[in-house]
Design a protein around this motif. Structure first.
Motif, PDB file in Angstrom:
ATOM      1  N   GLY A 181      -0.317   6.338   3.462  1.00 12.11           N
ATOM      2  CA  GLY A 181       0.205   6.602   1.947  1.00 12.11           C
ATOM      3  C   GLY A 181       0.015   5.187   1.470  1.00 12.11           C
ATOM      4  O   GLY A 181       0.248   5.104   0.095  1.00 12.11           O
ATOM      5  N   LEU A 192      -2.835   4.266  -1.400  1.00 14.78           N
ATOM      6  CA  LEU A 192      -2.657   5.240  -2.537  1.00 14.78           C
ATOM      7  C   LEU A 192      -1.754   4.636  -3.495  1.00 14.78           C
ATOM      8  O   LEU A 192      -1.877   4.406  -4.686  1.00 14.78           O
ATOM      9  CB  LEU A 192      -2.375   6.744  -2.302  1.00 14.78           C
ATOM     10  N   LYS A 193      -0.374   4.163  -2.967  1.00 16.05           N
ATOM     11  CA  LYS A 193       0.604   3.553  -3.485  1.00 16.05           C
ATOM     12  C   LYS A 193      -0.042   2.312  -4.368  1.00 16.05           C
ATOM     13  O   LYS A 193       0.394   1.930  -5.578  1.00 16.05           O
ATOM     14  CB  LYS A 193       1.939   3.040  -2.548  1.00 16.05           C
TER      15      LYS A 193
END
Length: 257
Positions: free
Chosen positions: A51, A54-55
């Motif tokens: 993730g 995406l962050k």
């Protein structure tokens, strides 16, 4: 033509990837300096799975879009002002020309002092990098408006505002669109510098952090992601302009050349 161009572009990227893969496989390059494509893909997969990609992407996208929007919001009225008022042109032109010659990264220390180390400083760098393409493009477009058209507008009894909205702005659109495309690209180019200082998130931060950890695979992954998002954002801008102003399609192609 678009299909042929897409195939040609794909072939170029595929050829570069093939040469890159072959160089890694045959040991022509140092694996630390230039990791193999498989290592970069593996790093990308890990970033996606955790993730983190995406962050960082969302943070950078927000900064770039906000900085770009601020640049446009500042550049358009200022270009109109300097084009319409000689005194404003005489006073502000030398100052703007001076600022234009200074690299935005050289102003980082001052921006930190003036704006702190938060988001304002990062947006300031992006605005400085992306302001002038829009400003100069729009001014060039206004300067290129046929004086006969303006004279026709005056004879027809149009007010200055109506002349601006009905004659000047439509005539200056091609140059403005070119300026917008260049400005958006400059926003992405300024991103790493903007996220160089006191950042805890963003693609630029991810690249710098990976450099400090000697993770060149993540550095390359970040560069590829920035390039891909830059291409995609340029495509979205061209599609939006082409849909809103279909007669500018030829100018968009000229801007590509």
């Amino acid at each position: 033509m678009p299909a042929r161009r897409f195939l040609a572009s794909t072939a170029v990227f595929a050829s570069i990837a093939m040469i890159w893969w072959l160089a890694g496989r045959e040991g022509w390059t140092n694996a630390y300096l230039l990791p193999a494509p498989s290592a970069v893909v593996s790093a990308l997969s890990d970033l996606v799975a955790s993730g983190a990609l995406l962050k960082h992407t969302l943070v950078s996208l927000q900064r770039v879009l906000l900085g770009f929007a601020l640049s446009v919001a500042l550049a358009l009225p200022l270009a109109v002002l300097l084009s319409a008022i000689r005194l404003a042109r005489a006073v502000l032109d030398p100052l703007l020309e001076f600022i234009r010659q200074v690299p935005p990264l050289a102003l980082i220390p001052l921006l930190i002092l003036w704006l702190g180390i938060g988001e304002a400083q990062k947006l300031g760098i992006i605005v400085l990098a992306s302001f002038f393409p829009v400003f100069l493009g729009f001014r060039g477009g206004i300067a290129g408006v046929d004086p006969k058209l303006i004279e026709v507008g005056r004879v027809a009894g149009l007010t200055r505002r109506e002349i601006l909205m009905r004659i000047v702005l439509p005539s200056a659109l091609p140059e403005l669109v070119v300026g917008l495309r260049i400005s958006l690209g400059y926003s992405w180019r300024a991103l790493v510098g903007a996220e160089l200082i006191a950042s805890s998130a963003g693609l630029g931060y991810m690249i710098i952090d990976a450099e400090n950890l000697a993770r060149t695979d993540i550095v390359l992954a970040g560069i590829l992601v920035i390039g891909a998002i830059g291409l995609l954002s340029d495509l979205v801008l061209r599609l939006a302009v082409g849909r809103a102003f279909p007669w500018l399609s030829a100018d968009l192609e000229a801007a590509r050349a």
